[in-house]
Design an enzyme around this catalytic site. Structure first.
Site, PDB file in Angstrom:
ATOM      1  N   GLY A  65      13.100 -14.248  44.564  1.00 44.92           N
ATOM      2  CA  GLY A  65      12.785 -13.016  43.868  1.00 44.92           C
ATOM      3  C   GLY A  65      13.824 -11.926  43.995  1.00 44.92           C
ATOM      4  N   SER A  66      13.344 -10.695  44.098  1.00 39.22           N
ATOM      5  CA  SER A  66      14.204  -9.514  43.925  1.00 39.22           C
ATOM      6  C   SER A  66      15.253  -9.320  45.001  1.00 39.22           C
ATOM      7  CB  SER A  66      13.336  -8.260  43.815  1.00 39.22           C
ATOM      8  OG  SER A  66      12.592  -8.273  42.622  1.00 39.22           O
ATOM      9  N   VAL A  67      15.165 -10.026  46.130  1.00 43.78           N
ATOM     10  CA  VAL A  67      16.254  -9.918  47.101  1.00 43.78           C
ATOM     11  C   VAL A  67      17.561 -10.406  46.474  1.00 43.78           C
ATOM     12  CG1 VAL A  67      14.844 -10.042  49.188  1.00 43.78           C
ATOM     13  CG2 VAL A  67      15.582 -12.152  48.082  1.00 43.78           C
TER      14      VAL A  67
END
Length: 601
Positions: free
Chosen positions: A328-330
């Site tokens: 995801g957003s990492v």
């Protein structure tokens, strides 16, 4: 007629006999050859007649000379055959005196102790007893099995009886006997049953570092983790060169980069989190950003290496290195770093996130839609999918992909641990949709440890340092390191990391005085072929202290549920506070002193 003992005929395997009077005759004639002159023998003289030496001009008869020549040739042939056989035996013998070990010798093999970076014992050999049988001398198999089962009721009687009912010379009965079992069995005095002293592997900390250390099987062979690495690497090389006798070892302990104190804190926080958030699994790792040393790696559920309970099940999976996930957003960390480093954007660039992005039949929106034009910092701190796609499109797919590759996200990581998984992503040309979703962490799977290594490179000055579980100083690390981002880009990423913890999605990771920075990631999992909002994999990557990063960390929690009093279960509500709890406890251990001029908002 009298006979002397036979001479062995090695050419045909039979014994040939020579008459004693023939030998006497040959000896007398041979003595003539040793005289001051040459012996002369007349043909009409009997064989046992005296030999006359007539001086310098005398010679043996042609018949006598022929018989001596034949005798000498025969002896030469015999010795030649013996010599050839000796050479053949020498070639059949393994070099360096190596031979196949007996079962008794196999269990005598030892392994080196394993210690952490501070010398704390993590694995060692302890004495144990094994019981075996010699079926060829067992008096009564049924009686022996019954008497053995009295002491060891868990024995499979039928199987054991079948194994002992043969003429072999060695059959295992049981290993790792307790002292009480050994004494009771010895008291039974069963004919044909014996005992052997062996080494048993013992892990003083139990499950604490199970996925790093691994385990050994009943024959003392490494199954997983560092134990398997030792068998396939250092120990195998030393044995092959003849420098190591595993039955009589003389080797130093194998030191690891792990810090048992840090490992204990990380595991403790993860165990509590599984209960607090009723999650399926969790993993975390701490890395020195300058040397690449892994100070801690925990994966839950885990197993007990002392009993091997859980091996072969889901608990045996090392989620940090053996599992690949859409995190995801990492992943936005690397897309934004690539945009800055390539010059496609600057910190002052503006990115239109007022409307969702539509690509083909897919519509991409923000989880917390701002519906605004965002700065680069705002894209990072609000974790905007739309803004991140705008950055990826600004630099183009080839540049985007090249930077991911430079950061080690597209290839299998080379690591001491076995079973490292390879990332998965579209192998051909990336479509616009693939490039867009990958930019914010969907459509590409990687291991948490790979992502941690790339995070370290983003904040340590832009240098990619390969992770290791072995001790390594900074000078050694730099020999294999390579620059993947400019120092300026790395400084800008540190600024973004810190801003996100100060007033972004990572606020719950803040620790007063320690200048923590990080990025959240809340990834929907695929269920029945579609992304499900009810099944999430949450993560948080961090580094501290951000003014001079020394350590980076990743925390991942699988399918957490809302904690008591909360209505949601995003990464900012679970992975971020888990990070804070770990940093608060390990910073004093690692000597990171709080700065009085740094306060977290």
């Amino acid at each position: 007629m009298t006979y002397v003992p036979p001479f062995a005929d090695h050419t045909n395997g039979r014994a040939s006999h020579v008459r004693q009077d023939d030998v006497s005759s040959w000896l007398r004639k041979a003595r003539g050859l040793l005289g001051s002159g040459t012996a002369a023998v007349h043909d009409d003289q009997p064989d046992d007649a005296p030999i006359h030496l007539d001086g310098q001009g005398k010679t043996l008869s042609d018949a006598t000379r022929s018989r001596l020549v034949m005798f000498a040739v025969g002896l030469a042939l015999v010795y030649a055959v013996i010599g050839v056989r000796l050479v053949d035996l020498a070639l059949d013998t393994p070099s360096a005196g190596v031979r196949a070990p007996t079962p008794q010798e196999q269990i005598a093999a030892h392994r080196p102790d394993i210690v952490d970076r501070n010398g704390v014992l993590m694995a060692t050999d302890v004495p144990a007893t094994a019981v075996y049988a010699d079926p060829s001398v067992l008096v009564d198999v049924d009686d022996a099995v019954d008497r053995l089962a009295v002491v060891m009721p868990d024995l499979q009687r039928d199987s054991l009886r079948q194994r002992l009912d043969n003429n072999s010379r060695f059959e295992w009965i049981a290993r790792d006997l307790t002292p009480a079992e050994r004494d009771l069995l010895m008291g039974q005095g069963i004919p044909g049953v014996g005992f052997l002293e062996e080494a048993r592997r013992f892990y003083p900390s139990g499950r604490l570092a199970a996925h790093v250390l691994g385990a050994v099987n009943v024959d003392h062979e490494g199954l997983e983790g560092i134990e398997r690495y030792l068998d396939n690497g250092p120990l195998a090389e030393l044995e092959a060169l003849g420098f190591l006798d595993r039955a009589n070892p003389d080797f130093a302990p194998q030191a690891l980069s792990l810090d048992v104190r840090v490992q204990h804190v990380v595991r403790d926080v993860l165990v509590q989190a599984l209960e607090t958030y009723q999650a399926m699994a969790a993993t975390a790792a701490v890395m020195d950003v300058r040397t690449g040393e892994i100070l801690s790696l925990v994966s839950l559920p885990d197993f007990d290496p002392n009993t091997r309970e859980g091996l072969g099940e889901e608990a045996a999976l090392n989620r940090a290195t053996g599992g690949v996930f859409e995190l995801g957003s990492v992943f936005k960390v690397f897309t934004i770093a690539a945009g800055l480093d390539s010059g496609a954007i600057t910190m002052d660039s503006q990115h239109d996130a007022r409307r969702p992005i539509r690509i083909g039949s897919s519509t991409i929106n923000d989880f917390h839609a701002r519906r605004a034009i965002l700065s680069t910092s705002e894209v990072f701190t609000s974790s905007s999918n739309i803004g991140t796609i705008r950055i990826a499109e600004a630099m183009g797919v080839p540049t985007q992909r090249a930077y991911y590759d430079r950061l080690g996200l597209l290839s299998r990581m080379d690591l001491e641990l076995p079973g490292v998984a390879s990332p998965f992503f579209p192998r051909g040309e990336w479509s616009r949709l693939s490039a867009a979703t990958i930019s914010f962490g969907h459509g590409l799977t990687t291991t948490p440890l790979q992502l941690l290594a790339a995070t370290s490179a983003s904040v340590n000055g832009g240098v990619y340092v390969a992770p290791t579980f072995l001790p390594r100083d900074e000078e050694q690390a730099m020999r294999g390191a390579h620059q993947v981002l400019s120092g300026q880009t790395s400084a800008q990423m540190r600024e973004l990391f810190r801003a996100n913890v100060d007033h972004g999605s990572g606020r719950r990771a803040a620790v007063d005085g320690l200048d923590v920075g990080g990025k959240t990631g809340t990834a929907e999992k695929i269920v029945d072929g579609v992304y499900s909002g009810d099944h999430r994999l949450n993560s948080f990557v961090s580094a501290f202290p951000m003014y001079d990063p020394q350590y980076a960390m990743i925390v991942v929690i699988d399918e957490p549920q809302p904690a008591e009093g909360q209505r949601s279960a995003t990464a900012g509500l679970n992975a971020a506070p888990m990070t804070r709890q770990i940093i608060e406890r390990i910073a004093p251990i690692l000597g990171v002193v709080p700065r009085v001029d740094v306060t977290s908002q």
